[in-house]
Design a protein around this motif. Structure first.
Motif, short mmCIF file in Angstrom:
data_model
loop_
_atom_site.label_atom_id
_atom_site.label_comp_id
_atom_site.label_asym_id
_atom_site.label_seq_id
_atom_site.Cartn_x
_atom_site.Cartn_y
_atom_site.Cartn_z
N LEU A 172 0.84 -1.19 0.00
CA LEU A 172 0.00 0.00 0.00
C LEU A 172 0.88 1.24 0.00
O LEU A 172 1.85 1.33 0.75
N GLY A 173 0.52 2.19 -0.86
CA GLY A 173 1.24 3.45 -0.94
C GLY A 173 0.29 4.61 -0.75
O GLY A 173 -0.93 4.47 -0.88
N ALA A 174 0.83 5.78 -0.45
CA ALA A 174 0.01 6.97 -0.26
C ALA A 174 0.68 8.17 -0.89
O ALA A 174 1.91 8.29 -0.93
N VAL A 175 -0.17 9.07 -1.40
CA VAL A 175 0.28 10.36 -1.90
C VAL A 175 -0.37 11.43 -1.03
O VAL A 175 -1.59 11.42 -0.84
N TYR A 176 0.43 12.34 -0.51
CA TYR A 176 -0.08 13.37 0.39
C TYR A 176 -0.36 14.66 -0.39
O TYR A 176 -0.01 14.78 -1.58
N HIS A 177 -1.01 15.62 0.29
CA HIS A 177 -1.37 16.86 -0.40
C HIS A 177 -0.16 17.65 -0.85
O HIS A 177 -0.27 18.47 -1.78
N ASP A 178 0.99 17.44 -0.21
CA ASP A 178 2.20 18.12 -0.67
C ASP A 178 2.92 17.31 -1.76
O ASP A 178 4.05 17.61 -2.12
N GLU A 184 -1.62 15.47 5.43
CA GLU A 184 -2.95 15.07 4.97
C GLU A 184 -2.83 14.15 3.76
O GLU A 184 -2.17 14.48 2.78
N ILE A 185 -3.49 13.00 3.84
CA ILE A 185 -3.45 12.03 2.74
C ILE A 185 -4.36 12.49 1.60
O ILE A 185 -5.52 12.86 1.82
N ASN A 186 -3.83 12.47 0.40
CA ASN A 186 -4.62 12.81 -0.78
C ASN A 186 -5.26 11.57 -1.38
O ASN A 186 -6.45 11.55 -1.67
N LYS A 187 -4.46 10.51 -1.52
CA LYS A 187 -4.99 9.25 -2.04
C LYS A 187 -4.06 8.11 -1.67
O LYS A 187 -2.89 8.33 -1.34
N VAL A 188 -4.57 6.90 -1.72
CA VAL A 188 -3.75 5.70 -1.52
C VAL A 188 -3.85 4.85 -2.78
O VAL A 188 -4.79 4.98 -3.57
N PHE A 189 -2.89 3.96 -2.95
CA PHE A 189 -2.84 3.10 -4.13
C PHE A 189 -2.17 1.79 -3.78
O PHE A 189 -1.49 1.67 -2.76
N LEU A 190 -2.38 0.80 -4.64
CA LEU A 190 -1.76 -0.51 -4.46
C LEU A 190 -0.64 -0.71 -5.46
O LEU A 190 -0.67 -0.21 -6.58
N TYR A 191 0.36 -1.47 -5.02
CA TYR A 191 1.40 -1.92 -5.94
C TYR A 191 1.56 -3.43 -5.80
O TYR A 191 1.77 -3.91 -4.68
N PRO A 192 1.41 -4.19 -6.88
CA PRO A 192 1.06 -3.74 -8.23
C PRO A 192 -0.40 -3.29 -8.33
O PRO A 192 -1.25 -3.86 -7.65
N GLU A 193 -0.66 -2.31 -9.16
CA GLU A 193 -2.00 -1.72 -9.23
C GLU A 193 -3.02 -2.64 -9.89
O GLU A 193 -4.22 -2.43 -9.75
#
Length: 426
Positions: free
Chosen positions: A241-247, A263-272
């Motif tokens: 699991l990965g996350a991209v933050y507002h910055d 603040e978390i913007n979105k999360v994603f899976l690898y492999p997607e």
């Protein structure tokens, strides 16, 4: 083989055995005499006398042909019943299980609506404890993105999927004595390699090595605990699991995602493109109720919904779809989140149609308890009705707070509400 199980009501096999036995009585004339006379001869002659009235000389032949047909029908229908049950259960129980156990399980599990719940951590296991009291047809779909603690260590050292959340759900659905539950949850405190590991995690890891398959290990553990329902990993693939933050900073690893003041913007899976399993898909399609949450929004709930195939199946089903919003915000993950913020995060990741109703708690705990949680950075989740309506979500609010020293859902109250909603909308 456990002979008494054959006499358990409703298995649908005994009737065909009786047909076969009765047919042999009709066609046979030489069995051992009972009570001083040959019962088969007596029964056969009486029937022939009756049939002679209607069919004359052909009565004997008609009787034997009828008996032969009944024998063939009984054998065929018995085989069909056994085959049908084995095909129905071949993805639910170990393939080598005895057919009698499959039949017995079928009869035992015909209680309550089909419910599929998605999540992880204490939120999902707490929900299952309430649901199991009124249904045996429960499926817990559990995230396997965990990389911390005992689960993370076993994942790194043995290359298996993390067993921690799955263990918690197995224990929550267990129908064994409390000692077995305590054993699975026991965590070793001694120094050394076992420190911090739970017995249940080690047991599932050992079963994985013995059986050569993680899913089979979970099934075997389910039988040991005699759980009501089943527990399934969201995927069998090794995901992170990965996350991209507002910055725009990006981090990988479930345990690294909660960060203070970010603040978390979105999360994603690898492999997607990690896909779910056929068994999870089938469970969703058969469901009467789909439940999302409660649980950690970004690290327990969304890792399930992001697995390829799960969101699509949920949207396509006609089941009642519910999202159970958390009672409290989670420090460093959902700071200052309202109910609408929780709902919007799920919709932003999965699109509309993933759930129809949001269940929210409308009661706050005592000031003493709130202060205790505030010291840890957790606050009650506020219900912003207008924003929820703008999202197209129907609101169901109730007093769902557990009456003890924790601010969390009461599993019995929450389960009762869900069953009432199922009766109303299905």
């Amino acid at each position: 083989m456990n002979l008494p199980k054959w006499f358990f009501p409703g298995l649908g096999v005994k009737r065909w055995f009786l047909v076969i036995i009765f047919s042999f009585v009709l066609i046979s004339v030489g069995i051992t005499p009972l009570f001083g006379f040959d019962l088969s001869v007596y029964v056969t002659n009486e029937l022939i006398s009756i049939l002679n009235i209607f069919f004359g000389k052909q009565a004997n032949l008609i009787l034997k042909l009828t008996a032969l047909l009944m024998i063939l029908s009984g054998i065929s229908l018995t085989y069909y019943s056994l085959l049908k049950i084995r095909l129905e259960f071949n993805t639910h129980i170990t393939p080598h299980a005895e057919i009698l156990d499959l039949l017995y399980e079928k009869r035992r599990s015909n209680k309550g609506p089909e419910i599929v719940a998605f999540g992880g951590g204490t939120g999902l296991s707490n929900l299952l404890r309430g649901l199991k009291k009124n249904s045996d047809n429960l499926t817990a779909v559990v995230t396997v993105a965990d990389d911390g603690g005992s689960s993370g260590r076993l994942r790194n050292e043995m290359g298996i999927l993390p067993p921690g959340d799955i263990r918690n759900c197995l224990v929550a659905l267990a129908d064994r004595e409390p000692l077995m539950e305590k054993l699975f949850q026991h965590r070793f405190e001694s120094e050394g390699g076992l420190e911090g590991h739970s017995f249940g995690n080690l047991y599932i890891a050992a079963m994985t090595e013995v059986l050569g398959d993680f899913e089979e290990a979970v099934r075997a553990s389910s039988k040991v605990l005699a759980i009501k329902g089943k527990v399934l990993p969201a995927t069998n693939e090794d995901i992170k699991l990965g996350a991209v933050y507002h910055d725009q900073e990006k981090r990988m690893g479930e345990s690294a995602i909660p960060v203070y003041d970010k603040e978390i913007n979105k999360v994603f899976l690898y492999p997607e493109n990690a896909s779910t399993t056929p068994e999870v898909r089938e469970s969703i399609r058969k469901a009467d109720v789909i439940i999302i949450g409660p649980g950690s929004l970004y690290t327990s709930i969304l890792p399930n919904l992001l697995v390829k195939g799960i969101t699509e199946e949920i949207k396509n089903t006609d089941a009642l779809k519910l999202y159970v919003c958390n009672v409290m915000t989670q420090p460093d993950e959902t700071d200052n989140y309202t109910a609408a913020d929780h709902a919007k995060a799920i919709i932003d990741h999965c699109g509309p149609g993933i759930f129809d109703y949001i269940i929210v708690n409308n009661r706050q705990g005592t000031k003493e308890l709130q202060k205790k949680y505030e010291a840890e950075g957790a606050y009650p989740v506020k219900i912003d009705h207008q924003r929820l309506k703008d999202l197209g979500v129907k609101i169901i609010e109730a007093d769902l707070l557990k009456k003890n020293s924790y601010l969390r859902h009461d599993p019995d109250e929450l389960a009762q509400l869900i069953y009432e909603l199922n009766k109303k909308y299905n």
